[in-house]
Design an enzyme around this catalytic site. Structure first.
Site, PDB file in Angstrom:
ATOM      1  N   ASP A 141       0.876  -1.163   0.000  1.00 50.72           N
ATOM      2  CA  ASP A 141       0.000   0.000   0.000  1.00 50.72           C
ATOM      3  C   ASP A 141       0.926   1.228   0.000  1.00 50.72           C
ATOM      4  O   ASP A 141       2.134   1.119   0.208  1.00 50.72           O
ATOM      5  CB  ASP A 141      -0.942  -0.025   1.208  1.00 50.72           C
ATOM      6  CG  ASP A 141      -2.174   0.851   0.990  1.00 50.72           C
ATOM      7  OD1 ASP A 141      -2.128   1.750   0.116  1.00 50.72           O
ATOM      8  OD2 ASP A 141      -3.193   0.668   1.686  1.00 50.72           O
TER       9      ASP A 141
HETATM   10  C1  BGC Z   1      -5.204   3.160   0.318  1.00 45.69           C
HETATM   11  C2  BGC Z   1      -5.185   2.267  -0.890  1.00 45.69           C
HETATM   12  C3  BGC Z   1      -5.045   3.109  -2.137  1.00 45.69           C
HETATM   13  C4  BGC Z   1      -3.744   3.895  -2.025  1.00 45.69           C
HETATM   14  C5  BGC Z   1      -3.423   4.766  -3.240  1.00 45.69           C
HETATM   15  C6  BGC Z   1      -4.051   4.152   0.340  1.00 45.69           C
HETATM   16  O1  BGC Z   1      -4.281   5.147   1.283  1.00 45.69           O
HETATM   17  O2  BGC Z   1      -5.208   2.390   1.487  1.00 45.69           O
HETATM   18  O3  BGC Z   1      -6.344   1.500  -0.928  1.00 45.69           O
HETATM   19  O4  BGC Z   1      -5.109   2.346  -3.285  1.00 45.69           O
HETATM   20  O5  BGC Z   1      -3.853   4.764  -0.906  1.00 45.69           O
HETATM   21  O6  BGC Z   1      -4.241   5.857  -3.317  1.00 45.69           O
END
Ligand code: BGC
Length: 929
Positions: free
Chosen positions: A711
């Site tokens: 993530d």
């Molecule tokens: C989230 C993800 C997301 C990523 C990119 C994170 O804060 O948990 O689900 O895809 O950001 O935006």
């Protein structure tokens, strides 16, 4: 869609129709006394609640940031239907109130209020509305999202005092009250006891055409066929995870496998207000099981169920199949969903026979203690198995039984990802009156990830010189090993870096680029840059470009219609290709372990089988178009509270039967080729460095061949280490192949430890080569590769309404910002809604002065705001006023601290002649990285 060679047509009308149908099929009707719904022709309807003007298309955060020019709310849908007579006076009262009580958008990332101020109504207003209309629709809304969970308080899970007052007054003045819940997660339903509404429907968050699909159900154009993918209990305290949910440090999963209906049906039937799978229709169906055949040699059974529409309206029905396994030594949930099928739309009097085949493996239990004599195996214990079919978990009836004389081991595995600390978990104890909760010690043991890594170290590929490019692998000239052998150590350390957000290598304003992230990888080795964009509810294009905002995860699950979802996502796939986005950051497939989890709207269900089915449908839909998605968050990301740190302490059995199951389904079916790990740990090891999770289970047991990414800015560790954001060596060793995200893929701007670990032996070259092969193997099948090879898929979008302020992404060029930058604008007046996209590759980070110069012929009192957005979040506003033609200069300061900073200046009103935008470096800012 019309398929030609490398050319496809995306018909926007069809896209809208599919999304609208998804919404209509996902709305769940819970109450409908005296056929309150559907509304009849020319019924007079008064709509209450401010959400009539602000339909929540989605939750907030990365799963909701899709730019749209219009969201169709429920009033829009009712108006468009032409079926009912709306109380326009009441609509006006709400609109006038809005003038002084504007919708509070909040500020920044994830900071939107989750409940808006509601208009207080006087007795007179409601009484007068009651005289004008016979029916009241009350819309209650909530949003939710990343970084914060909901709470069992007024304005969150509970209604506010003003909402209670609204329901009290409406109840007093209307014989027919319909309550619609435009929410991402569950609400306290005790209001149904207090106010006895004639109809209650969860309409969820249905994306930009949500109001149209909802109105289709309200007016009877579509009979509701949505079913709950969660159990609705009387109180939050009834959910078994409540004692630990939200703990900032450790979250003990003491309910074990007894999540959602698995708990309620076994131990607490009386705590259930609406059971899992429940949902009403406008018509009546009869189901009869015509065939039940147990095919023990194939380890499966098959049901044929005839569904007949014996009511007076057309409609679709869902057949749900559950299994009750013998309690055996392990203890089981009373019932487990093992299959479902949705019928076509049946006219009154019409029937359809559906066939559902269920492999035994779908209801096997994992023995994590060895109590059955089959330690670390999926096993079916000897005894009688009862199969149920019906409309929900509670009312399903016995359709057949079969016996297993002996235990049957379905799959022998080895222990992985087990907890290392002692805690107690639930188990069912049989009593005379059903089951009782008993607690037992969950098995725990030190894990041996380090030894496993040593035992399975891959063979190093001898490095060779060569000038091959990735397309040589694509056309079969060389094998992948030869290609990997030509990557230098520097290439190998670069390829595990994802670059972003908003990397200049790919579509501006998207989440990441990976694959080709350095000059050498791109130019010498011909690896294209692959583009990733959020998220599960449609494309998030932070430079302001509009995209289709899709129905959210929960409403999708409630459709119980995988074919429909697949078709919808094929349209999304074509839309992605048109914007050169190769991988969507979705589906979100965590389990609704607790009703207050902030991101439940993105996820499908409390049930792993439903989760796996719908994640699979979304991915298959994307694949049919030629793109893909990254299934997330792997795994056990079931609370937002301190999601980077809170440690789920969970048994191996619960992991394998509940939290990993959906992921396992999409990997084994071949639907998954990209997976995103979580921010936090599982049983003490952060998922981004978790060897057992990313290698032992995912690849060795399930046979996954794709890529795993972290993530965004996740932490990494190995057991016993403090987590940090630079331990790429641990990440690479675990086969979490890509770190998302770094400011620059080609240099070690974040100070990762890859190169150092390669030199001192903590990381083997062979391990990095394995990451590189995973990544390149994935890239080979992307649209990015087809673009690089000169045969991209061309998508023409037809019937899409023109978006006057849309930016043509292919014309956006990144500008190096290493001091000053000046954009002189043309001499025309700037129209309201115009966007100036400013995509910077910031070489000199720090505080900049942003200066706008403009003039206006309007009078001094005229106000013309311009808003500067940074990653689509409004950060500065500049308000010009009439200058009688004179130039006006406005200056503000902003700290530009990330390399790729896609900014957008939006002109709010007509009448301004914006002449110049200037950025000037002032001084060093806060050190962020
Ligand atoms: C989230 C993800 C997301 C990523 C990119 C994170 O804060 O948990 O689900 O895809 O950001 O935006």
């Amino acid at each position: 869609m019309m398929d030609m060679k490398n050319q496809v047509v995306l018909d926007w009308n069809q896209y809208v129709a599919l999304a609208r149908q998804t919404v209509a099929e996902g709305c769940v009707l819970l109450e409908n006394k005296d056929q309150a719904l559907p509304l009849v022709k020319d019924e007079k309807v008064a709509v209450f609640g401010r959400i009539q003007n602000h339909y929540y298309k989605s939750g907030t955060g990365s799963g909701g940031m899709v730019n749209v020019s219009k969201v169709y709310g429920i009033v829009d849908g009712l108006r468009e239907s032409g079926q009912v007579i709306l109380d326009e006076e009441l609509i006006r009262i709400y609109q006038d109130w809005e003038e002084t009580h504007p919708f509070n958008e909040g500020e920044g990332w994830g900071n939107e209020p989750w409940c808006q101020e509601e208009m207080e109504l006087t007795d007179e207003v409601v009484e007068a509305a009651g005289k004008r209309s016979e029916t009241a629709i009350v819309i209650i809304g909530r949003t939710a999202g990343e970084d914060k969970d909901a709470s069992d308080t007024k304005g969150s899970y509970q209604l506010t005092d003003v909402e209670e007052d609204l329901l009290t007054k409406v109840r007093k003045n209307f014989d027919k009250m319909i309550v619609l819940l435009n929410v991402g997660g569950l609400l306290d339903m005790s209001f149904t006891d207090r106010y006895q509404p004639e109809a209650v429907m969860y309409v969820w968050q249905g994306g930009m055409v949500g109001g149209l699909g909802t109105a289709d159900v309200l007016t009877g154009a579509v009979s509701p066929s949505g079913h709950l993918t969660d159990t609705i209990a009387y109180k939050v305290a009834d959910y078994p995870s409540t004692p630990y949910f939200g703990d900032p440090d450790k979250n003990y999963y003491s309910e074990d496998i007894y999540v959602g209906y698995r708990y309620f049906e076994t131990f607490a039937k009386n705590s259930v207000r609406y059971p899992f799978g429940y949902g009403l229709s406008y018509t009546t169906f009869e189901k009869s099981v015509v065939v039940f055949s147990n095919e023990s040699e194939k380890q499966q059974f098959t049901l044929h169920v005839t569904v007949s529409n014996v009511g007076l309206k057309k409609g679709k029905d869902v057949v749900q199949v559950y299994v009750e396994a013998p309690q055996g030594k392990l203890g089981k949930a009373d019932k487990v969903l093992v299959g479902f099928a949705k019928t076509k739309e049946l006219a009154p009097g019409e029937s359809e026979e559906v066939e559902i085949t269920v492999p035994y493996s779908r209801f096997a239990s994992y023995d994590d203690s060895g109590i059955t004599g089959h330690a670390y195996a999926f096993v079916l214990e000897a005894g009688t198995y009862h199969v149920f079919a019906g409309a929900d978990v509670r009312s399903a009836e016995c359709a057949g039984t079969f016996e297993l004389a002996d235990d049957l081991v379905v799959e022998q595995l080895c222990s992985a990802l087990a907890p290392v600390e002692a805690f107690d978990r639930m188990k069912a104890a049989e009593t005379e009156n059903g089951y009782q909760v008993m607690m037992e010690a969950a098995p725990h043991h030190a894990s041996n990830e380090k030894q496993r890594r040593q035992d399975y170290l891959p063979q190093e590929i001898r490095q060779t010189m060569g000038t091959h490019i990735l397309s040589d692998v694509a056309d079969g000239s060389i094998g992948m090993d030869k290609f990997i052998s030509e990557l230098t150590d520097d290439d190998l350390t670069c390829i595990i870096r994802g670059e972003g957000m908003g990397s200049s290598l790919v579509t501006p304003g998207t989440a990441a680029a990976f694959g080709g992230v350095s000059k050498s990888l791109i130019n010498r080795h011909g690896i294209p840059s692959v583009c990733c964009s959020d998220g599960p509810s449609g494309m998030r294009l932070d430079c302001g470009v509009k995209a289709f905002s899709l129905p959210n995860g929960t409403i999708i699950g409630c459709t119980f219609n995988t074919e429909l979802v697949k078709e919808l996502y094929t349209c999304t796939g074509y839309e992605m290709i048109a914007q050169k986005v190769d991988c969507l950051l979705g589906p979100g497939m965590n389990i609704h372990r607790h009703p207050l989890n902030g991101r439940n709207f993105e996820y499908f269900s409390e049930d792993p089988y439903v989760t796996g089915c719908f994640a699979g449908a979304m991915l298959e839909g994307l694949h049919a178009a030629g793109v893909t998605g990254a299934a997330k968050h792997f795994c056990a990301n079931n609370q937002e509270m301190r999601r980077h740190f809170a440690d789920p302490v969970v048994s191996e059995r619960a992991l394998r039967e509940i939290y990993l199951k959906g992921f396992e389904m999409i990997v084994r079916s071949g639907a998954a080729d990209a997976i995103m790990t979580t921010y936090g740990p599982v049983n003490g090891v952060w998922t981004a460095g978790n060897y057992d999770l990313c290698t032992t289970i995912l690849r060795e047991e399930w046979g996954f061949k794709g890529i795993v990414m972290t993530d965004w800015w996740a932490s990494i560790n190995e057991r016993g280490q403090e987590p940090d954001k630079i331990n790429f060596a641990a990440m690479a060793r675990a086969q979490n192949d890509i770190y998302m995200v770094c400011p620059d893929g080609s240099t070690n701007a974040s100070g990762d430890n890859t190169a150092a670990a390669l030199v001192d032996g903590r990381l083997k070259r062979s391990e990095l080569q394995r990451n590189a092969a995973n990544i390149c193997g994935f890239v080979l099948h992307t649209e990015a590769m087809r673009r690089a090879m000169g045969c991209p898929t061309e998508v023409s979008i037809i019937n899409r309404p023109a978006e006057p302020d849309d930016v043509n992404l292919s014309e956006v060029e990144f500008v190096r910002l290493d001091g000053d930058y000046e954009l002189r604008l043309d001499t025309k007046k700037s129209k309201a809604g115009v966007n100036y996209v400013l995509p910077f590759d910031v070489q000199k980070k720090g505080i900049y002065e942003i200066e706008l110069i403009g003039s206006s012929d309007l009078s001094e009192l005229a106000q013309m705001p311009c808003t500067l957005y940074y990653t689509n979040i409004p950060i500065l506003s500049f308000t010009f006023h009439g200058t009688n033609g004179e130039d006006m200069v406005i200056k503000k300061e902003f700290d530009l601290h990330t390399r790729f900073s896609v900014m957008r200046l939006n002109v709010g009103k007509n009448g301004l002649h914006l002449k110049q935008i200037r950025f000037r470096y002032l001084r060093e800012g806060k050190i962020w990285d």
